[in-house]
Design a protein around this motif. Sequence first.
Motif, PDB file in Angstrom:
ATOM      1  N   ALA A  35      33.684  39.300  48.228  1.00  0.00           N
ATOM      2  CA  ALA A  35      32.679  40.006  48.488  1.00  0.00           C
ATOM      3  C   ALA A  35      33.000  39.963  50.150  1.00  0.00           C
ATOM      4  O   ALA A  35      32.886  41.415  50.878  1.00  0.00           O
ATOM      5  N   VAL A  36      33.125  39.116  50.741  1.00  0.00           N
ATOM      6  CA  VAL A  36      33.410  38.651  52.017  1.00  0.00           C
ATOM      7  C   VAL A  36      34.643  39.797  52.531  1.00  0.00           C
ATOM      8  O   VAL A  36      34.514  40.496  53.577  1.00  0.00           O
ATOM      9  N   VAL A  81      32.310  45.698  44.864  1.00  0.00           N
ATOM     10  CA  VAL A  81      32.055  45.380  43.460  1.00  0.00           C
ATOM     11  C   VAL A  81      33.298  45.266  42.833  1.00  0.00           C
ATOM     12  O   VAL A  81      33.959  44.311  42.133  1.00  0.00           O
ATOM     13  N   VAL A  82      34.287  46.407  42.904  1.00  0.00           N
ATOM     14  CA  VAL A  82      35.509  46.446  42.413  1.00  0.00           C
ATOM     15  C   VAL A  82      36.438  45.167  42.634  1.00  0.00           C
ATOM     16  O   VAL A  82      37.212  44.698  41.771  1.00  0.00           O
ATOM     17  N   LEU A 120      41.011  50.014  48.248  1.00  0.00           N
ATOM     18  CA  LEU A 120      39.761  50.396  47.528  1.00  0.00           C
ATOM     19  C   LEU A 120      38.911  51.058  48.687  1.00  0.00           C
ATOM     20  O   LEU A 120      38.164  52.144  48.105  1.00  0.00           O
ATOM     21  N   VAL A 121      38.798  50.742  49.698  1.00  0.00           N
ATOM     22  CA  VAL A 121      37.994  51.444  50.869  1.00  0.00           C
ATOM     23  C   VAL A 121      38.264  52.878  50.763  1.00  0.00           C
ATOM     24  O   VAL A 121      37.450  53.893  50.873  1.00  0.00           O
ATOM     25  N   LEU A 122      39.634  53.335  50.620  1.00  0.00           N
ATOM     26  CA  LEU A 122      40.383  54.632  50.821  1.00  0.00           C
ATOM     27  C   LEU A 122      39.959  55.257  49.634  1.00  0.00           C
ATOM     28  O   LEU A 122      39.511  56.717  49.656  1.00  0.00           O
ATOM     29  N   GLY A 136      29.542  42.267  40.896  1.00  0.00           N
ATOM     30  CA  GLY A 136      30.750  42.155  40.747  1.00  0.00           C
ATOM     31  C   GLY A 136      31.150  40.972  39.678  1.00  0.00           C
ATOM     32  O   GLY A 136      31.838  41.096  38.465  1.00  0.00           O
ATOM     33  N   LEU A 137      30.477  40.042  39.709  1.00  0.00           N
ATOM     34  CA  LEU A 137      30.633  38.892  38.913  1.00  0.00           C
ATOM     35  C   LEU A 137      30.069  39.248  37.281  1.00  0.00           C
ATOM     36  O   LEU A 137      30.806  38.735  36.394  1.00  0.00           O
ATOM     37  N   VAL A 138      28.799  39.590  37.129  1.00  0.00           N
ATOM     38  CA  VAL A 138      28.642  40.227  35.944  1.00  0.00           C
ATOM     39  C   VAL A 138      29.575  41.104  35.307  1.00  0.00           C
ATOM     40  O   VAL A 138      29.936  40.845  34.155  1.00  0.00           O
ATOM     41  N   ILE A 139      29.925  41.916  36.083  1.00  0.00           N
ATOM     42  CA  ILE A 139      30.911  43.058  35.278  1.00  0.00           C
ATOM     43  C   ILE A 139      32.198  42.492  35.227  1.00  0.00           C
ATOM     44  O   ILE A 139      32.964  42.318  33.929  1.00  0.00           O
TER      45      ILE A 139
END
Length: 251
Positions: A189-190, A121-122, A109-111, A65-68
């Motif tokens: 992320a957590v 990641v999003v 986002l989970v949905l 996620g950080l790279v993107i």
Amino acid sequence: MRTRRIMVPTVTIAVLLAVWQLACSAGWVPNFMLPSPVQVVAALVKDAALLASHSVTTLEEAALGLVIGVALGFAMAVLIDRFETVGLALNPLITISQTVPTVAIAPLLVLWFGYGLAPKVVLVVLTTFFPITVSLVSGFRSVDPDMIELMRTMGASRTQVFWNVKLPAAAESFFSGLRMSATYAIVGAVIAEWLGGFAGLGVYMTRVRKSFSYDRMFAVIILISALSLLLMKAVDTLQRLAMPWKKAERN
């Protein structure tokens, strides 16, 4: 001077830990509410293998996620700097994106993306691109206009001005934003893992919270802080490698 910078925070943390241990040992705070540092360390050691496994998952999500997020933030900053209309169009959207609480958007986002890697990641991307964009735009705009004018009078193209003047001038601002984004990546992320997943430190936290194992809760909190600090240290190392002239200036 260097010794003092190390000793003062070290002594401060040691004193706080000693007071914390004393408060728990003396019974001033109920043990079920606040486990002692000794209990937290014991939980870290006992679940070391399990925590390491979950940490790998969280780090993978945070790193991707950080790279993107960095790539997206860099591209948006360049577009905003290059095209005024793009900046007028994107600035409100970028600002609004940061007013939405991550805890509120994570269930959506989970949905939309399920319980796999994608929603984590999003969410990390959404929390990390903003510091990069803002810091880079600020860095680009802080360039001495006389330097840009000099390059243009020498026949430099926009691309040459960008690579030789604007980007080096914005490098320090970029790394300041990257340092913030690195810490947000782990937290993002957590948080995403809290609301759905099969592995990761957020999943571990949810499980131990439901079992009222607060010593393990504190253990994973300390681990998350340690991972964030390690990422910040990695950014500092990368900055020293990318900007060796800053070290020469300090010397």
